[in-house]
Design an enzyme around this catalytic site. Structure first.
Site, PDB file in Angstrom:
ATOM      1  N   GLN A  80      43.082  45.481  45.324  1.00  0.00           N
ATOM      2  CA  GLN A  80      43.802  46.292  44.345  1.00  0.00           C
ATOM      3  C   GLN A  80      44.127  47.687  44.883  1.00  0.00           C
ATOM      4  O   GLN A  80      43.538  48.162  45.859  1.00  0.00           O
ATOM      5  CB  GLN A  80      42.964  46.432  43.073  1.00  0.00           C
ATOM      6  CG  GLN A  80      42.925  45.179  42.225  1.00  0.00           C
ATOM      7  CD  GLN A  80      42.363  45.480  40.857  1.00  0.00           C
ATOM      8  OE1 GLN A  80      41.208  45.231  40.583  1.00  0.00           O
ATOM      9  NE2 GLN A  80      43.201  46.016  39.993  1.00  0.00           N
ATOM     10  N   ASP A 243      42.431  41.142  43.327  1.00  0.00           N
ATOM     11  CA  ASP A 243      41.306  40.282  43.691  1.00  0.00           C
ATOM     12  C   ASP A 243      40.291  40.137  42.568  1.00  0.00           C
ATOM     13  O   ASP A 243      39.738  39.051  42.360  1.00  0.00           O
ATOM     14  CB  ASP A 243      40.642  40.770  44.980  1.00  0.00           C
ATOM     15  CG  ASP A 243      40.291  42.257  44.962  1.00  0.00           C
ATOM     16  OD1 ASP A 243      40.514  42.948  43.951  1.00  0.00           O
ATOM     17  OD2 ASP A 243      39.796  42.740  46.006  1.00  0.00           O
TER      18      ASP A 243
END
Length: 492
Positions: A80, A243
């Protein structure tokens, strides 16, 4: 057959999933290089992600023993917050600054102030900006690399970039977009006025990707790339996600009652909510999920990244390191580590450094030092779990993922420190599995929950129950950890 990809900090992993048979047929990974400095800079070249994807893809397909033409859809999970700024030709104007980059801490503080402090952030975004979010990276690029900033034509996150490379489409979905710092997590829309505070020279409608729903495709694989990969025409690429969002899917955390806790490079704790949350702590992020609903989340920055530093300092392999940790007593004979090697997000200490307290001529042993770093990382996650307050009520169990979850001694430590039942999914690299499940959901339709029942299996051999005596001992160790936080950083 479906492909799940997780582009993480240290490597890109690819799994080949047989949804009908409910099994993983093949998997592979390739590493990434990380460029870093003492000033907090953490960067990677997006081209390295593509190279790693290609290598891992061909290896995974070969190990699965299938023809690539049998693949129906691909899902991408990505680390991220990373800033991937592209020019008009789709080429990066600067290396990607990553989630763990703290060089932008001052820019984050300035953006928060411009938005009206924590209250202003909550009002506009539904969360409080933290160092590591994309917004501060964009502000840093504006001030520090103006020549690159002026060339920006598109702004993407790492998983969006891989989707763009696969399909040629610039799209984003709510889960990963939640961590940009210019996205309203309650309405699931770009916040154009906030973006204008950060990058007033950029045209928001031109540079930000089009938003799609989690169950929508990002597009199909470009014909020339499909030929290179050996794919059939029209292979779908799902929306993908961050993720943490895809790991929630990969652990079956799509309904209330389960907490996913990751012992990866960083540490994350997340729980599903059907509604937006109003957290009692600014450290809890009201992120959207990548399957619908919301995923309140806490992230710490130093978990296996910290334990690896100590392990490598002593030249230990993983097995020997685990033996040292297990041989030392709870509390490491009075030794306390605050393992903030990369600064820290929870608690909010982006400029912090690591500290080791309580050393004596008696307790300074290799085993105690190994245990102290694992305990420090775990106690930091316990501190993060405390920030959830009532959000953690009703949790039936913690599902543990990430590289650290493979360690029996660490699993038991998490159970004892949190006082909760702990179990691992059979696939602990859950983000790649979650990406494959989302790809199947996107391509086939139906209920995601049915896919999770079919593919997310728990490893009963990994189950750890909290031991009452250990739980009691860790109460004092955790109190000591909190006292060190107060002494060193003024955090009660």
């Amino acid at each position: 057959m479906y492909i799940g990809v997780d582009c993480g900090t240290q490597s890109t992993k690819v799994v080949v999933v047989d949804v009908e048979g409910g099994r993983i047929l093949g998997e592979a990974s390739r590493p990434h290089a990380l460029s870093e400095d003492d000033n907090g800079r953490r960067e990677q070249a997006p081209a390295d992600w593509i190279a790693a994807f290609l290598g891992a893809f061909f290896d995974a397909v070969e190990r699965a023993g299938i023809a690539a033409r049998a693949i129906r859809a691909i899902g991408i999970s990505g680390q991220q917050h990373g800033l991937v700024a592209l020019d008009a030709d789709g080429e990066p104007v600067y290396p990607a600054k990553l989630w763990c980059d703290t060089e932008t801490a001052a820019h984050n503080a300035a953006v928060v102030e411009r938005l009206g402090g924590q209250a202003g952030c909550l009002d506009k975004l539904g969360l409080v900006l933290q160092t590591g979010y994309t917004a501060s990276k964009l502000a840093w690029l504006r001030d520090s690399r103006p020549e690159a900033y002026r060339r920006i034509a598109s702004l993407l996150l790492p998983h969006d970039y891989l989707n763009f490379w696969l399909t040629g489409e610039r799209v984003a979905e709510a889960g990963d977009a939640s961590g940009t710092g210019y996205f309203d997590t309650r309405t699931r829309r770009w916040r154009e006025d906030v973006f204008a505070e950060i990058a007033p020279e950029l045209d928001v409608e031109r540079v930000l990707p089009r938003l799609i729903e989690s169950h929508e495709p990002a597009g199909t694989v470009r014909p020339d790339l499909a030929r290179e990969l050996g794919l059939a025409d029209g292979v779908v690429v799902s929306s993908g996600g961050g993720d943490n969002m895809l790991a929630a899917i990969g652990t079956g955390n799509i309904h209330p009652g389960v907490v996913t806790l990751s012992l990866g490079t960083s540490g994350t704790i997340c729980a599903h909510s059907p509604e937006p949350v109003v957290p009692g702590s600014a450290m809890v992020a009201n992120f959207c999920a990548s399957h619908g609903g919301w995923l309140p989340l806490v992230c710490t920055m130093n978990v296996t990244s910290a334990t690896t530093r100590i392990r490598e300092l002593f030249g230990l392999d993983l097995a020997s390191f685990g033996e040292r940790v297990a041989s030392a007593p709870i509390g490491a004979e009075g030794m306390t580590m605050l393992p903030f090697f990369n600064g820290e997000r929870v608690p909010m200490l982006p400029d912090a450094t690591a500290n080791l307290d309580g050393l004596t001529s008696v307790n300074t042993t290799q085993a105690n030092l190994c245990r102290a770093v694992v305990e420090g990382a775990t106690l930091g996650l316990r501190y993060g779990l405390d920030q959830f307050g009532c959000l953690a009520e009703g949790v039936r169990e913690i599902r543990l993922v990430g590289g650290g979850a493979r360690s029996p001694v660490w699993r038991q430590m998490v159970a004892d420190v949190t006082g909760s039942r702990v179990v691992c999914p059979e696939i602990t690299d859950a983000a790649a599995l979650g990406a494959a499940l989302q790809a199947a959901w996107c391509q086939e339709g139906g209920e995601l929950a049915d896919l999770c029942v079919r593919l997310v299996h728990l490893d009963e051999a990994s189950r750890a129950e909290p031991a009452p005596a250990n739980v009691a001992a860790y109460r004092e160790v955790y109190a000591r950890y909190r006292r060190r936080l107060a002494d060193r950083h003024g955090i009660s």
